[in-house]
Design a protein around this motif. Structure first.
Motif, PDB file in Angstrom:
ATOM      1  N   UNK A  74       0.846  -1.199   0.000  1.00  0.00           N
ATOM      2  CA  UNK A  74       0.000   0.000   0.000  1.00  0.00           C
ATOM      3  C   UNK A  74       0.881   1.249   0.000  1.00  0.00           C
ATOM      4  N   UNK A  75       1.924   1.219   0.817  1.00  0.00           N
ATOM      5  CA  UNK A  75       2.850   2.354   0.890  1.00  0.00           C
ATOM      6  C   UNK A  75       3.483   2.600  -0.484  1.00  0.00           C
ATOM      7  N   UNK A  76       3.902   1.506  -1.115  1.00  0.00           N
ATOM      8  CA  UNK A  76       4.532   1.610  -2.441  1.00  0.00           C
ATOM      9  C   UNK A  76       3.536   2.173  -3.453  1.00  0.00           C
ATOM     10  N   UNK A  77       2.304   1.674  -3.387  1.00  0.00           N
ATOM     11  CA  UNK A  77       1.267   2.108  -4.340  1.00  0.00           C
ATOM     12  C   UNK A  77       0.949   3.592  -4.184  1.00  0.00           C
ATOM     13  N   UNK A  78       0.973   4.074  -2.926  1.00  0.00           N
ATOM     14  CA  UNK A  78       0.641   5.473  -2.673  1.00  0.00           C
ATOM     15  C   UNK A  78       1.781   6.418  -3.058  1.00  0.00           C
ATOM     16  N   UNK A  79       2.981   5.862  -3.205  1.00  0.00           N
ATOM     17  CA  UNK A  79       4.123   6.734  -3.489  1.00  0.00           C
ATOM     18  C   UNK A  79       4.682   6.519  -4.905  1.00  0.00           C
ATOM     19  N   UNK A  80       4.112   5.576  -5.660  1.00  0.00           N
ATOM     20  CA  UNK A  80       4.587   5.321  -7.025  1.00  0.00           C
ATOM     21  C   UNK A  80       3.405   5.273  -7.966  1.00  0.00           C
ATOM     22  N   UNK A  81       3.442   6.117  -8.991  1.00  0.00           N
ATOM     23  CA  UNK A  81       2.304   6.179  -9.900  1.00  0.00           C
ATOM     24  C   UNK A  81       2.214   4.911 -10.766  1.00  0.00           C
ATOM     25  N   UNK A  82       1.033   4.282 -10.852  1.00  0.00           N
ATOM     26  CA  UNK A  82       0.900   3.108 -11.737  1.00  0.00           C
ATOM     27  C   UNK A  82       0.774   3.571 -13.183  1.00  0.00           C
ATOM     28  N   UNK A  83       0.904   2.652 -14.162  1.00  0.00           N
ATOM     29  CA  UNK A  83       0.708   3.073 -15.557  1.00  0.00           C
ATOM     30  C   UNK A  83      -0.728   3.551 -15.763  1.00  0.00           C
ATOM     31  N   UNK A  84      -0.917   4.404 -16.776  1.00  0.00           N
ATOM     32  CA  UNK A  84      -2.274   4.933 -17.042  1.00  0.00           C
ATOM     33  C   UNK A  84      -3.208   3.795 -17.427  1.00  0.00           C
ATOM     34  N   UNK A  85      -4.517   3.965 -17.184  1.00  0.00           N
ATOM     35  CA  UNK A  85      -5.503   2.945 -17.573  1.00  0.00           C
ATOM     36  C   UNK A  85      -5.428   2.693 -19.076  1.00  0.00           C
ATOM     37  N   UNK A  86      -5.687   1.447 -19.470  1.00  0.00           N
ATOM     38  CA  UNK A  86      -5.819   1.162 -20.899  1.00  0.00           C
ATOM     39  C   UNK A  86      -7.136   1.787 -21.360  1.00  0.00           C
ATOM     40  N   UNK A  87      -7.256   2.058 -22.671  1.00  0.00           N
ATOM     41  CA  UNK A  87      -8.540   2.607 -23.149  1.00  0.00           C
ATOM     42  C   UNK A  87      -9.654   1.593 -22.897  1.00  0.00           C
ATOM     43  N   UNK A  88     -10.723   2.015 -22.231  1.00  0.00           N
ATOM     44  CA  UNK A  88     -11.877   1.132 -21.978  1.00  0.00           C
ATOM     45  C   UNK A  88     -13.049   2.018 -21.568  1.00  0.00           C
ATOM     46  N   UNK A  89     -14.285   1.505 -21.678  1.00  0.00           N
ATOM     47  CA  UNK A  89     -15.442   2.309 -21.263  1.00  0.00           C
ATOM     48  C   UNK A  89     -15.278   2.768 -19.813  1.00  0.00           C
ATOM     49  N   UNK A  90     -15.817   3.971 -19.508  1.00  0.00           N
ATOM     50  CA  UNK A  90     -15.621   4.566 -18.179  1.00  0.00           C
ATOM     51  C   UNK A  90     -16.129   3.637 -17.067  1.00  0.00           C
ATOM     52  N   UNK A  91     -17.238   2.934 -17.309  1.00  0.00           N
ATOM     53  CA  UNK A  91     -17.795   2.093 -16.245  1.00  0.00           C
ATOM     54  C   UNK A  91     -16.851   0.938 -15.919  1.00  0.00           C
ATOM     55  N   UNK A  92     -16.141   0.461 -16.944  1.00  0.00           N
ATOM     56  CA  UNK A  92     -15.204  -0.648 -16.695  1.00  0.00           C
ATOM     57  C   UNK A  92     -14.007  -0.158 -15.874  1.00  0.00           C
ATOM     58  N   UNK A  93     -13.547   1.047 -16.198  1.00  0.00           N
ATOM     59  CA  UNK A  93     -12.423   1.605 -15.431  1.00  0.00           C
ATOM     60  C   UNK A  93     -12.865   1.822 -13.990  1.00  0.00           C
ATOM     61  N   UNK A  94     -14.113   2.311 -13.806  1.00  0.00           N
ATOM     62  CA  UNK A  94     -14.607   2.537 -12.434  1.00  0.00           C
ATOM     63  C   UNK A  94     -14.716   1.217 -11.685  1.00  0.00           C
ATOM     64  N   UNK A  95     -15.235   0.183 -12.376  1.00  0.00           N
ATOM     65  CA  UNK A  95     -15.386  -1.137 -11.742  1.00  0.00           C
ATOM     66  C   UNK A  95     -14.012  -1.687 -11.347  1.00  0.00           C
ATOM     67  N   UNK A  96     -13.024  -1.512 -12.238  1.00  0.00           N
ATOM     68  CA  UNK A  96     -11.667  -2.019 -11.943  1.00  0.00           C
ATOM     69  C   UNK A  96     -11.107  -1.318 -10.713  1.00  0.00           C
ATOM     70  N   UNK A  97     -11.280   0.010 -10.652  1.00  0.00           N
ATOM     71  CA  UNK A  97     -10.746   0.748  -9.493  1.00  0.00           C
ATOM     72  C   UNK A  97     -11.448   0.335  -8.211  1.00  0.00           C
ATOM     73  N   UNK A  98     -12.766   0.095  -8.323  1.00  0.00           N
ATOM     74  CA  UNK A  98     -13.523  -0.332  -7.137  1.00  0.00           C
ATOM     75  C   UNK A  98     -13.004  -1.687  -6.640  1.00  0.00           C
ATOM     76  N   UNK A  99     -12.841  -2.636  -7.569  1.00  0.00           N
ATOM     77  CA  UNK A  99     -12.359  -3.972  -7.170  1.00  0.00           C
ATOM     78  C   UNK A  99     -10.946  -3.866  -6.573  1.00  0.00           C
ATOM     79  N   UNK A 100     -10.095  -3.041  -7.176  1.00  0.00           N
ATOM     80  CA  UNK A 100      -8.732  -2.899  -6.635  1.00  0.00           C
ATOM     81  C   UNK A 100      -8.778  -2.313  -5.226  1.00  0.00           C
ATOM     82  N   UNK A 101      -9.630  -1.312  -5.025  1.00  0.00           N
ATOM     83  CA  UNK A 101      -9.758  -0.697  -3.695  1.00  0.00           C
ATOM     84  C   UNK A 101     -10.251  -1.701  -2.667  1.00  0.00           C
ATOM     85  N   UNK A 102     -11.264  -2.489  -3.077  1.00  0.00           N
ATOM     86  CA  UNK A 102     -11.811  -3.491  -2.148  1.00  0.00           C
ATOM     87  C   UNK A 102     -10.775  -4.586  -1.860  1.00  0.00           C
ATOM     88  N   UNK A 103      -9.968  -4.933  -2.871  1.00  0.00           N
ATOM     89  CA  UNK A 103      -8.909  -5.932  -2.647  1.00  0.00           C
ATOM     90  C   UNK A 103      -7.934  -5.424  -1.582  1.00  0.00           C
TER      91      UNK A 103
END
Ligand code: HEM
Length: 189
Positions: A74-103
């Motif tokens: 978590x510390x590493x993730x908060x201090x290192x920017x991940x690569x930009x999202x791949x092109x995908x519909x906005x709802x899919x990007x939101x769902x991915x971020x939600x699942x990552x947050x819940x993980x």
């Protein structure tokens, strides 16, 4: 000087992949969590025996290690920017971020509930038999029962999130063919 810098320019490293340490943490945690989940399911069905006791200990030690590695991740993730999202519909990007947050939440909630359950049940955790860890709560039979249920539910919740995560990876690899998995694998570019 300019030639030396041109071979190693951290500021310009390609952002199409996660960095090496993020990948290492991802795969170490993936293996450890799947292992701890499998041992957790298996050990609870065993009759009282030295093997059961040994597996309970290994499960607890692995779980506490997962907790520590998750904090580092978590510390590493908060201090290192991940690569930009791949092109995908906005709802899919939101769902991915939600699942990552819940993980991330589950990486903490599952081991902490297990540790608290052990404390409430009156079994302090001694990490790898060497480092005694503090009790998270005082021994209490009723609380132990609730925490045990919570630990099971949270562990199943984590398993469901992992399945959703894997389902998304398969969808990206098979249907979208957009190279999503390569972002978490070592390679060039
Ligand atoms: C990510 C880490 C962890 C995962 C994925 C995990 C997963 C599981 C699973 C799947 C079970 C079986 C639930 C069932 O009965 O169906 C279980 C049981 C158990 N876990 Fe964990 N666990 C983790 C961390 C921990 C930690 C850190 C501790 C204690 C320090 C712990 C202590 C226990 C105990 C004592 C049980 C047995 C409960 C019983 O007697 O029924 N777990 N765990």
């Amino acid at each position: 000087m300019t030639t030396a810098r041109s071979t190693f320019q951290p500021a310009k490293v390609s952002k199409t992949r996660y960095d090496g340490f993020a990948m290492l943490l991802h795969w170490v945690l993936a293996v450890a969590i799947i292992g701890a989940f499998g041992v957790g399911l298996y050990m609870t069905d065993l009759p009282i025996s030295p093997t059961r006791l040994k597996l309970y200990n290994w499960h607890k030690w692995a779980g506490v290690t997962i907790l520590a590695v998750s904090a580092l991740r978590l510390l590493w993730r908060l201090t290192h920017r991940p690569p930009a999202d791949l092109p995908m519909p906005a709802w899919q990007a939101r769902a991915a971020h939600l699942v990552h947050g819940l993980l991330y939440l589950a990486f903490f909630a599952v081991p902490l509930s297990g540790w608290a359950y052990s404390s409430a049940a009156g079994f302090p955790v001694v990490w790898f038999g060497v480092l005694p860890l503090p009790n998270l709560v005082a021994p209490d039979k009723e609380l132990a029962h609730t925490l045990k249920e919570a630990h099971e539910l949270l562990a199943y919740g984590l398993a469901a999130l992992v399945l959703a995560h894997l389902g998304a990876v398969v969808k990206h690899m098979v249907l979208d063919r957009d190279g999503l998995l390569q972002r978490m694998l070592p390679g060039r570019g």
